[in-house]
Motif scaffolding. Structure first.
Motif: not given
Length: 301
Positions: A79-85, A161-170, A227-234
């Motif tokens: 999820l972090n990688l897709l959101t970052l990308a 769901w992954i699509f919805t999550y990423v779009i919402s975060n962006v 990148i340093s937050k790749m293991m951290t997610i709200g």
């Protein structure tokens, strides 16, 4: 009085203003670090941290042998990688577009509209997401049904769901992320644009050869921090938007820790997971900073 003490006395009011900030970090950041020893103890609520039995690395062996733990790490990275990308380049693009807006009033209106979602609680955002993307009664699916199209399971299918999550975060953070880039763009020397304009350079060429190189260091620093937050997610987003149907992809390390610590009262395990998460983030930060220096940038360390 020594030279150092003399300087402190001269700027005593500035140091006094620092007291609340230092107190905050000491009380809420450093003192609670004592609780990390729970990761190496079989914590008992009645005995307390000091009275609980030491078990060494047994807690870590226990969580590392749990497949659900590794699934949560996989989902966190995914999820972090897709959101970052998606969000990282899009944030830069939006900042560059805003920088080209001539009308000051129009620019302020657009910025306010983009910044607003950042200040909306995830509880409210989750409600908006459910109302928009729900398969039964959601605005988007109602629109699709009126057009004679089949509904889309945005919140009950893993991929959607992954699509919805990423779009919402962006959508929520895209405006806030542009602030730093807009600040960096104000520092670009205007004479460079004037000289390139006289040389016949187009807007796109000025963007490629002047604007982007001028803010390159800022982009690299922001990328390292992300990148340093790749293991951290709200916790809020995956917990509120997720559901049992998509647990396979929505169970991230923060929700897993929440369930272990709050719902199951396994405090030692949740502490060990948090410590492991922090160590991995630090390692990733060092590697990202080292890579930045290898390509000629200063990095942040």
């Amino acid at each position: 009085m020594s030279k150092t003490m003399h300087k402190i006395w001269n700027y005593k009011w500035l140091y006094i203003m620092l007291v609340p900030v230092i107190s905050y970090f000491v009380i809420f950041k450093y003192i609670p670090m004592y609780g990390l020893v729970m990761a190496f103890k079989d914590y008992n609520v009645f005995k307390g941290i000091s009275g609980s039995q030491w078990v060494g690395f047994d807690i870590f062996r226990k969580i590392f042998s749990n497949q659900n733990f590794w699934n949560s790490i996989r989902n966190t990275f995914l999820l972090n990688l897709l959101t970052l990308a998606i969000s990282f380049p899009f944030t830069i693009i939006v900042a560059l577009m805003l920088n080209e807006v001539v009308s000051g009033k129009f620019k302020k209106v657009i910025q306010s509209i983009l910044y607003l979602p950042h200040f909306i609680s995830w509880v409210v955002v989750a409600s908006i997401v459910v109302n928009l993307f729900s398969q039964n009664g959601g605005t988007i699916n109602l629109f699709l049904s009126k057009m004679g199209l089949s509904s889309i399971p945005f919140l009950s299918n893993n991929g959607w769901w992954i699509f919805t999550y990423v779009i919402s975060n962006v959508w929520k953070e895209i405006g806030w992320g542009t602030i730093i880039y807009l600040a960096a763009l104000t520092g670009v020397d205007e004479t460079l644009y004037e000289a390139s304009y006289l040389d016949g350079a187009s807007k796109f060429q000025r963007l490629i050869y002047i604007t982007l190189p001028a803010i390159k260091s800022v982009i690299v620093v922001m990328l390292i921090l992300q990148i340093s937050k790749m293991m951290t997610i709200g916790l809020d987003a995956p917990l509120l938007v997720g559901n049992k149907k998509v647990m396979e992809v929505s169970e991230v390390i923060s929700t897993y820790t929440y369930r272990m610590g709050i719902e199951q009262a396994k405090y030692s395990e949740s502490t060990a997971i948090g410590l492991f998460q922090s160590v991995v983030n630090i390692v990733i930060l060092f590697f990202a900073d080292k890579f930045a220096k290898l390509i000629g940038e200063e990095g942040i360390l």
